[in-house]
Design an enzyme around this catalytic site. Structure first.
Site, PDB file in Angstrom:
ATOM      1  N   PHE A 120       0.746  -1.073   0.058  1.00 37.71           N
ATOM      2  CA  PHE A 120      -0.208   0.025  -0.048  1.00 37.71           C
ATOM      3  C   PHE A 120       0.914   1.412   0.075  1.00 37.71           C
ATOM      4  CE2 PHE A 120      -2.368   3.498   1.606  1.00 37.71           C
ATOM      5  CZ  PHE A 120      -3.504   3.435   0.982  1.00 37.71           C
ATOM      6  N   ASP A 159       9.566   3.006   1.551  1.00 38.72           N
ATOM      7  CA  ASP A 159       8.384   3.863   1.851  1.00 38.72           C
ATOM      8  C   ASP A 159       8.303   3.665   3.397  1.00 38.72           C
ATOM      9  OD1 ASP A 159       5.821   4.565   2.495  1.00 38.72           O
ATOM     10  OD2 ASP A 159       4.965   3.789   0.825  1.00 38.72           O
ATOM     11  N   LYS A 191       3.014  11.438   6.696  1.00 36.86           N
ATOM     12  CA  LYS A 191       2.174  11.207   8.085  1.00 36.86           C
ATOM     13  C   LYS A 191       2.519  12.121   9.345  1.00 36.86           C
ATOM     14  CE  LYS A 191      -0.169   7.045   6.418  1.00 36.86           C
ATOM     15  NZ  LYS A 191      -1.384   7.859   6.044  1.00 36.86           N
TER      16      LYS A 191
END
Length: 401
Positions: free
Chosen positions: A141, A226, A255
């Site tokens: 994801f 990531d 984030k």
């Protein structure tokens, strides 16, 4: 909206149904706790998918944001501003790299990393134009743009958004043999999550990340990590890659970099990688804006002390000890690292969604994924007492059968 029911009716009527949130309407929050429109308190055990690593309403971050709000919030990249250079230099230093390319969201940062790898492949490695390949892992994801969902194996994320972007090779996560077979002369990068979050907090086999690092170095391929969810303290270290003493060529962050206050993301690498960009070839109006830089600089300063990483490591050990005691009953498996866990629920006790709803009724907020799994990722500032209370609620829910 004065009541939960009114707010939910309005949202249902006027917003696209791209999410299926739990039926709670938050009005305020502080630390690890949120309060809804009717005054009920909930323990946040998700932390905005790690965007809120430092908790809700963190005073240091709010003060940094308020001070910057009074000065200047946006210049666009048409001009310099006085927070930009410090942000880039401090973030580069935190990552042990030379250059930073700031964006806003995690998906933007992944898209930027894809463009970086391709451009590096053509201009540095010498791959024929239009032939670059990037190897990714199944169950990944990395976001929801059309390019990113082109290499997703999640049908909900991918179906009916084609035609899909070519140039990606998907291999099983954790399988070094398959990865080695997929890397060719035209491969420019391997893009991986050091821990797969949305897939259920999947931790790769020991030695996998080291193997990826060795393979990519031998084959002249970029290793792009990531760390949007796994980075910035979540796993007990600044970066999840550190658990195997691995330093990738490219970090992708987001984030928690914005502290849950503003969206901030970035691609971080050395000059021989990010130096491929020249003026006008990539950009973002809001990327690296003064407000984002001010908040992110405070996040970086907080991480430099190491206290949040240590807290995640210590409380994480406690979290996993307690969760593993549940395995063999209503829980079939527990995975994760630091203050991050994926808990698989025996279907006889309910779906992940059902367990999440029952926890919500007891004042604990988690989120399900892939049917039978709930994710636990509280803010790193949560107290041990609050964490234990949340775990007690989970035990009680599971005991109900």
């Amino acid at each position: 909206m004065s009541t939960t029911a009114e707010a939910l009716r309005s949202a249902e009527a006027h917003s696209a149904h791209n999410y299926h949130p739990l039926p709670v309407v938050v009005a305020s929050a502080e630390g690890a706790w949120m309060t809804d429109v009717e005054g009920r308190r909930f323990l946040d055990m998700l932390a905005g998918y790690s965007a809120l690593n430092f908790g809700h309403g963190n005073r240091r971050l709010l003060d940094a944001a308020k001070a910057q709000l009074e000065r200047v919030t946006l210049t666009s990249r048409a001009f310099h501003h006085d927070r930009f250079a410090d942000f880039c230099s401090e973030l580069a230093a935190l990552c042990g790299k030379e250059m930073v390319l700031p964006m806003n969201t995690g998906a933007e940062a992944v898209e930027t990393a894809v463009k970086t790898a391709r451009k590096w492949g053509y201009e540095v490695k010498g791959v024929p134009d239009g032939q670059a390949k990037i190897v990714v892992a199944a169950n990944n994801f990395h976001g929801r743009t059309t390019t990113i969902v082109s290499f997703s194996t999640d049908h909900e994320a991918r179906d009916h958004y084609g035609p899909y972007t070519p140039g990606f090779e998907i291999v099983p996560y954790g399988d070094l043999t398959a990865l080695a077979a997929a890397v060719t002369a035209n491969t420019v990068a391997v893009l991986l999550e050091p821990i797969q979050g949305e897939a259920g907090v999947l931790v790769p086999p020991a030695g996998y990340l080291q193997g990826v690092r060795e393979l990519t170095r031998e084959r002249n391929v970029l290793f792009m990590a990531d760390e949007i969810q796994s980075g910035l303290g979540r796993t007990g270290k600044t970066f999840a890659c550190e658990h195997e003493d691995v330093v990738p060529d490219v970090y992708i962050l987001g984030k928690a970099l914005g502290g849950g206050v503003v969206p901030v993301s970035a691609v971080i690498a050395d000059r021989d990688v990010l130096g491929v960009f020249r003026p006008g070839e990539h950009g973002s109006t809001f990327g690296g804006n003064p407000l984002a830089c001010a908040v992110a600089l405070e996040v970086i300063a907080m991480l430099r002390s190491g206290e949040h990483q240590q807290r995640a490591a210590e409380l994480g050990d406690h979290l996993h000890r307690e969760l593993n005691l549940l395995v063999g009953g209503a829980v079939t498996a527990v995975r994760g690292r630091g203050l991050w866990a994926g808990v698989d629920i025996d279907p006889s006790h309910g779906t992940g969604r059902a367990i999440s709803e029952r926890l919500m009724e007891r004042g604990v907020l988690v989120k399900d994924t892939h049917g039978a799994t709930i994710r636990i990722a509280p803010p790193l500032v949560i107290s041990k007492e609050d964490l234990d209370w949340g775990l007690d609620q989970l035990r009680d829910v599971l005991a109900e059968g």
